[in-house]
Design a protein around this motif. Structure first.
Motif, PDB file in Angstrom:
ATOM      1  N   MET A 165      45.061  46.984  37.527  1.00 40.39           N
ATOM      2  CA  MET A 165      44.413  47.511  38.680  1.00 40.39           C
ATOM      3  C   MET A 165      45.583  47.731  39.941  1.00 40.39           C
ATOM      4  O   MET A 165      45.369  48.673  40.606  1.00 40.39           O
ATOM      5  N   VAL A 166      46.812  47.155  39.961  1.00 37.47           N
ATOM      6  CA  VAL A 166      47.508  47.344  40.856  1.00 37.47           C
ATOM      7  C   VAL A 166      48.204  48.586  40.436  1.00 37.47           C
ATOM      8  O   VAL A 166      48.309  49.666  41.387  1.00 37.47           O
ATOM      9  N   ILE A 167      48.387  48.885  39.161  1.00 41.23           N
ATOM     10  CA  ILE A 167      48.805  50.514  39.024  1.00 41.23           C
ATOM     11  C   ILE A 167      47.655  51.589  39.439  1.00 41.23           C
ATOM     12  O   ILE A 167      47.910  52.528  39.723  1.00 41.23           O
ATOM     13  N   ALA A 168      46.574  51.150  39.063  1.00 44.83           N
ATOM     14  CA  ALA A 168      45.418  52.050  39.607  1.00 44.83           C
ATOM     15  C   ALA A 168      45.362  52.427  41.061  1.00 44.83           C
ATOM     16  O   ALA A 168      44.931  53.303  41.299  1.00 44.83           O
ATOM     17  N   ASP A 196      43.796  55.044  50.379  1.00 47.68           N
ATOM     18  CA  ASP A 196      42.451  54.362  50.870  1.00 47.68           C
ATOM     19  C   ASP A 196      42.769  53.143  51.253  1.00 47.68           C
ATOM     20  O   ASP A 196      41.729  52.207  51.766  1.00 47.68           O
ATOM     21  N   ILE A 197      44.220  52.479  51.326  1.00 49.08           N
ATOM     22  CA  ILE A 197      44.166  51.192  51.552  1.00 49.08           C
ATOM     23  C   ILE A 197      44.146  50.808  52.853  1.00 49.08           C
ATOM     24  O   ILE A 197      43.464  49.691  53.088  1.00 49.08           O
ATOM     25  N   PHE A 198      44.319  51.501  53.866  1.00 52.95           N
ATOM     26  CA  PHE A 198      43.919  51.221  55.332  1.00 52.95           C
ATOM     27  C   PHE A 198      42.842  52.183  55.858  1.00 52.95           C
ATOM     28  O   PHE A 198      42.688  52.472  56.769  1.00 52.95           O
ATOM     29  N   SER A 199      41.666  52.205  54.962  1.00 54.83           N
ATOM     30  CA  SER A 199      40.583  52.953  55.192  1.00 54.83           C
ATOM     31  C   SER A 199      39.476  52.396  54.971  1.00 54.83           C
ATOM     32  O   SER A 199      39.233  51.253  54.229  1.00 54.83           O
ATOM     33  N   ILE A 232      39.684  50.188  49.100  1.00 52.86           N
ATOM     34  CA  ILE A 232      39.941  50.072  47.667  1.00 52.86           C
ATOM     35  C   ILE A 232      39.119  48.731  47.384  1.00 52.86           C
ATOM     36  O   ILE A 232      39.487  47.899  46.716  1.00 52.86           O
ATOM     37  N   GLU A 233      37.891  48.556  47.797  1.00 57.30           N
ATOM     38  CA  GLU A 233      36.889  47.628  47.418  1.00 57.30           C
ATOM     39  C   GLU A 233      36.748  47.218  45.989  1.00 57.30           C
ATOM     40  O   GLU A 233      36.817  46.287  45.539  1.00 57.30           O
ATOM     41  N   LEU A 234      36.157  48.228  45.312  1.00 59.72           N
ATOM     42  CA  LEU A 234      36.019  48.151  43.833  1.00 59.72           C
ATOM     43  C   LEU A 234      37.513  47.820  43.180  1.00 59.72           C
ATOM     44  O   LEU A 234      37.145  46.846  42.218  1.00 59.72           O
ATOM     45  N   PRO A 235      38.239  48.396  43.241  1.00 59.79           N
ATOM     46  CA  PRO A 235      39.695  47.791  42.445  1.00 59.79           C
ATOM     47  C   PRO A 235      39.871  46.516  42.752  1.00 59.79           C
ATOM     48  O   PRO A 235      40.421  45.892  41.952  1.00 59.79           O
ATOM     49  N   MET A 236      39.850  46.154  44.206  1.00 63.69           N
ATOM     50  CA  MET A 236      40.072  44.580  44.344  1.00 63.69           C
ATOM     51  C   MET A 236      39.211  43.583  43.834  1.00 63.69           C
ATOM     52  O   MET A 236      39.154  42.491  43.733  1.00 63.69           O
TER      53      MET A 236
END
Length: 139
Positions: A86-89, A97-100, A109-113
């Protein structure tokens, strides 16, 4: 029936629910890659100058490690693999998307998190009493 403060407190059952939900939902991604191929991920890797065969690692994690998590086979090792995946994804696809926020107000990045964080919790806790393997460094 007398209610006590310990009613519905069962950490091992909670870990079972966490394992089944996290691994079970990740299996859908694994089955998608199994049936449709890992071509798009391979293309992204090739565009980054990396060998495209690495994409099969995501298939392996999202299928095999997810099943290991569901059944509680070497839960910690499988969870660490899922965290890495998931980190790689996030780094490959979701960096912008990290700050959006999404139009609905969710984190970009809600779903990957939502896959990464429960897997991280399982890496620290292990699979619990209802896991197939217990009491070793990988479980």
């Amino acid at each position: 029936m007398k209610w006590s403060k310990d009613f519905m407190r069962d950490q091992d059952f909670g870990l079972l629910v966490l394992r089944i939900s996290t691994g079970g939902l990740m299996l859908f991604h694994g089955f998608s890659k199994l049936f449709n191929g890992v071509g798009p991920i391979g293309e992204m890797l090739a565009a980054m100058g990396l060998p495209s065969f690495i994409a099969y690692g995501s298939l392996l994690v999202e299928l095999v490690a997810a099943m290991f998590i569901v059944f509680g086979l070497w839960t910690r090792a499988a969870a660490v693999a899922m965290v890495a995946n998931m980190v790689i994804a996030i780094l490959m696809v979701h960096t912008g998307d990290i700050f959006s926020l999404t139009p609905q107000g969710g984190w970009g990045i809600e779903l990957p998190m939502l896959y990464l964080l429960p897997a991280l919790a399982l890496a620290f806790t292990g699979g619990g009493r209802y896991a197939v393997t217990r009491n070793d460094i990988f479980s």
